[in-house]
Design an enzyme around this catalytic site. Sequence first.
Site, PDB file in Angstrom:
ATOM      1  CB  SER A 140      -0.964  -0.047   1.196  1.00 24.98           C
ATOM      2  OG  SER A 140      -2.003   0.887   1.050  1.00 24.98           O
ATOM      3  CD  GLU A 235      -5.622  -4.929  -3.399  1.00 21.43           C
ATOM      4  OE1 GLU A 235      -5.351  -3.763  -3.062  1.00 21.43           O
ATOM      5  OE2 GLU A 235      -4.772  -5.822  -3.514  1.00 21.43           O
ATOM      6  CG  HIS A 265      -5.421  -2.851   0.485  1.00 15.56           C
ATOM      7  ND1 HIS A 265      -4.808  -2.377  -0.651  1.00 15.56           N
ATOM      8  CD2 HIS A 265      -4.856  -2.174   1.518  1.00 15.56           C
ATOM      9  CE1 HIS A 265      -3.923  -1.458  -0.327  1.00 15.56           C
ATOM     10  NE2 HIS A 265      -3.923  -1.321   0.980  1.00 15.56           N
TER      11      HIS A 265
END
Length: 293
Positions: A140, A235, A265
């Site tokens: 991320s 996602e 995610h």
Amino acid sequence: MTEITAIRDLLSSKPRPVGWGERRARLDEVGTHWPVAEDIQCTDIQCDGIPGEWSTAPGSDADKVLLYFHGGGYCSGSIRSHRRLVTEAGRAARMRTLAIDYRRAPEHPFPAQHEDALAAWRFLRRQGIAAEDIAVGGDSAGGNLTLALIGRLHAAGEPLPRCAWLISPWTDLTMSGATLASKDAIDPIIHKAYLEELAGAYVPAGQDRGDPLISPLFADLHGFPPLLIQVGSAEALLSDATRLAEAAGIADVPVRLEIWPHMIHAWPVWNAGLEDGRRALCAAGAFMRNAGS
């Protein structure tokens, strides 16, 4: 019940937290649902004042290191929340790992995180670890930071890491990805309004969110080391990953894009209870071992 359904239930078992303190505590809570394996050795370290943690699994090569930056939108996440992920990645790669607790927004906005990432890299190099023996990775926002670090090193003409491993990378803080809308209903974690709040806390007012250091999707990737991008099909950030892979290919960067069906995610965080998380780490470990060979 499938394994990924159980993870979704874990994530939705409590109301979505509000406030930075509650969000940080909740991510630590769900990230540590499964403890670190008993055969892992963890040691605290200070990297020029930045907290870090070494981890070593049996059989790891102490001369090779995975430098890892946790996710959490630059506002949450920690060594603790990602410890199981990082330590098992080290096992798969047969390398030591160095996880970094870089400064978080909003207390410390951009570019504090970049300064900490570069300091961690410099720390490793001063330990005598060759650049080609360092893999850099993150999930991320940590994937964003990984790309930004490599971009800074490349711009300075410095030796680059052997490879980069990116899980569910957040690459575009202008929020122009199509899947922010098309995957919104099935993503249990990431939503556009949430990302806007994170970006607002991280990026100083008036700063261009399209700056390649903030949104590495728009960086010149020519000369970057091999990339492995792993992303789930469920996602909202799927298009951040697919567009990055395309940009890397256009720049002649060796890139492998893996889209994992039904995964959410940063799903390898829950590898202890998720076979696809363990499989993703095995694939990443092989990539890091073989990159450049």
